[in-house]
Design an enzyme around this catalytic site. Sequence first.
Site, PDB file in Angstrom:
ATOM      1  N   CYS A  79     -36.347  26.710 -68.482  1.00 28.50           N
ATOM      2  CA  CYS A  79     -35.772  27.991 -68.051  1.00 28.50           C
ATOM      3  C   CYS A  79     -36.824  28.865 -67.370  1.00 28.50           C
ATOM      4  O   CYS A  79     -37.366  28.471 -66.348  1.00 28.50           O
ATOM      5  CB  CYS A  79     -35.080  28.681 -69.222  1.00 28.50           C
ATOM      6  SG  CYS A  79     -33.991  30.023 -68.680  1.00 28.50           S
ATOM      7  N   HIS A 185     -31.148  24.411 -70.517  1.00 25.56           N
ATOM      8  CA  HIS A 185     -31.721  24.390 -71.862  1.00 25.56           C
ATOM      9  C   HIS A 185     -31.374  23.074 -72.548  1.00 25.56           C
ATOM     10  O   HIS A 185     -30.290  22.962 -73.133  1.00 25.56           O
ATOM     11  CB  HIS A 185     -31.174  25.558 -72.685  1.00 25.56           C
ATOM     12  CG  HIS A 185     -31.684  26.887 -72.231  1.00 25.56           C
ATOM     13  ND1 HIS A 185     -32.821  27.449 -72.743  1.00 25.56           N
ATOM     14  CD2 HIS A 185     -31.235  27.743 -71.282  1.00 25.56           C
ATOM     15  CE1 HIS A 185     -33.049  28.605 -72.152  1.00 25.56           C
ATOM     16  NE2 HIS A 185     -32.097  28.803 -71.248  1.00 25.56           N
ATOM     17  N   GLU A 187     -32.396  22.029 -75.281  1.00 26.73           N
ATOM     18  CA  GLU A 187     -32.265  22.281 -76.722  1.00 26.73           C
ATOM     19  C   GLU A 187     -30.890  22.842 -77.090  1.00 26.73           C
ATOM     20  O   GLU A 187     -30.525  22.870 -78.260  1.00 26.73           O
ATOM     21  CB  GLU A 187     -33.381  23.232 -77.188  1.00 26.73           C
ATOM     22  CG  GLU A 187     -33.197  24.706 -76.865  1.00 26.73           C
ATOM     23  CD  GLU A 187     -33.577  25.100 -75.436  1.00 26.73           C
ATOM     24  OE1 GLU A 187     -33.829  24.193 -74.611  1.00 26.73           O
ATOM     25  OE2 GLU A 187     -33.618  26.312 -75.146  1.00 26.73           O
TER      26      GLU A 187
END
Lengths: 207, 259
Positions: A79, A185, A187
């Site tokens: 990001c 992202h 994650e």
Amino acid sequence: MITIIDYKAGNLTSVKLAFEHIGCQVQITDKAKTIGCAEKIVFPGVGAAKAAMENLENLKIIEAVKKVIANGVPFMGICIGMQLLFETSQEDNGTECLGVLAGSVKKFETKDKFCKIPQMGWNNVKIKNAHPIFAGIEDESEFYFVHSYYPACSNENNIIGQTEYADVVFTSAAGKGNLVATQFHPERSGRIGLKILENFSKWDGVC
Amino acid sequence: MLTKRIIPCLDVRNRKVTKGVRFQNNIELGDPVEMAVAYSDGGCDELVFYDITASAEERGIDIDMVAEVAKAVHIPFAVGGGIKNLEDMKQVLLAGAEKVSVNSLAVRNPDIIAEGAKLFGSQCIVLGVDPVKVEKSEKFPSGYEVTIQGFRTRMGMDALEWIKKAEGLGAGEVVVNSVDADGTQEGFEIKLTRMIAENVGIPVVASGGGGTCQHLIDVFNEGKADAAIIASMIHMGKFTIKQIKDELVAASVPIRQKW
């Protein structure tokens, strides 16, 4: 061991939990010395470019970050951590960034009132150049994005994947040697995102 | 192409997921962490947890539960209900939530939006609004009034004006939960959703009334929602997320299909 750099640009919990979920040991640091000794580095973050660069400066870790990248340590930006790797960002009336990747970061602009900025949600990544961190991931898989600015990569060889939003096709994943970066992202991108992190955790930094 | 998000809503009370109609007749549905994992594995795009009684009973947030969810699911999730101040926001986000949703708190103290956005980023701050249909008037130009505390209290504020103000303060997304449609499974309030989507620059999440796949198709195509919250239609086993998504794909709605 995965070393996550904490430069006060947002919440690191989800990155830490995602790596732990795939069985990695994780340490979080804001110290140049620890960064210098790291085996694998993750450079995450959300927020504004200028504040993030100022934090890096105040923590005196810019040189350490540039050095580990130059030394071939596997390094992953996420990001804002991807955006900072480029030369400049339009954010905050122009911000000078780390300049490790050729290109700049620009703001989404649209006249479509239903096209919201930030882009928030799941969008697909079209693979342009195969890369070890995308091993086992189907082309055009979707990942979770939240951003108002996008990377415009000026070296085509560094583009791993591209995504379309607000009438722009932007670089959503980039790589150069031991350096990889994603605008999305991983994650927060479910099983497929965890696969990216797992690939990174096993990657020796060689393409 | 950015896809439309399907967001299961889990109303949690004493660590049990509950569901009622218009906040009444609640029944227990299961364990929140187990349900979150099942929906995430089943292909939902995001999750939202509300502690429906937190505001009314002035109880704190179950941070341990937030942390357990964050360990178990790796898609974005929001937590709302019972957030009283910046410290609560911080705790929820540090426990691993992607977003916090503020509703009653923001109405009483709009500055919390600006303070939260400044500290954690706008993308973390979701404004929840519970508008109820009223006669259009000078006081309510949009024809909707803001209610709070689980629809118990009318605030005398125009819903659209409030949402625009909150956007200006730094809210990153707005969840529009129609009081009139909530829990009915008779369809989202399309006009309300579209009116807000036309007038704000942040993503709009429709909530309340989803009962069939056609309702979702309508709220995305006609209502222009960026995301939709569903509860009854999946909690009772009427549909799986996969079935819903297959229907939406067949209707050419952009949807994430691989997970």
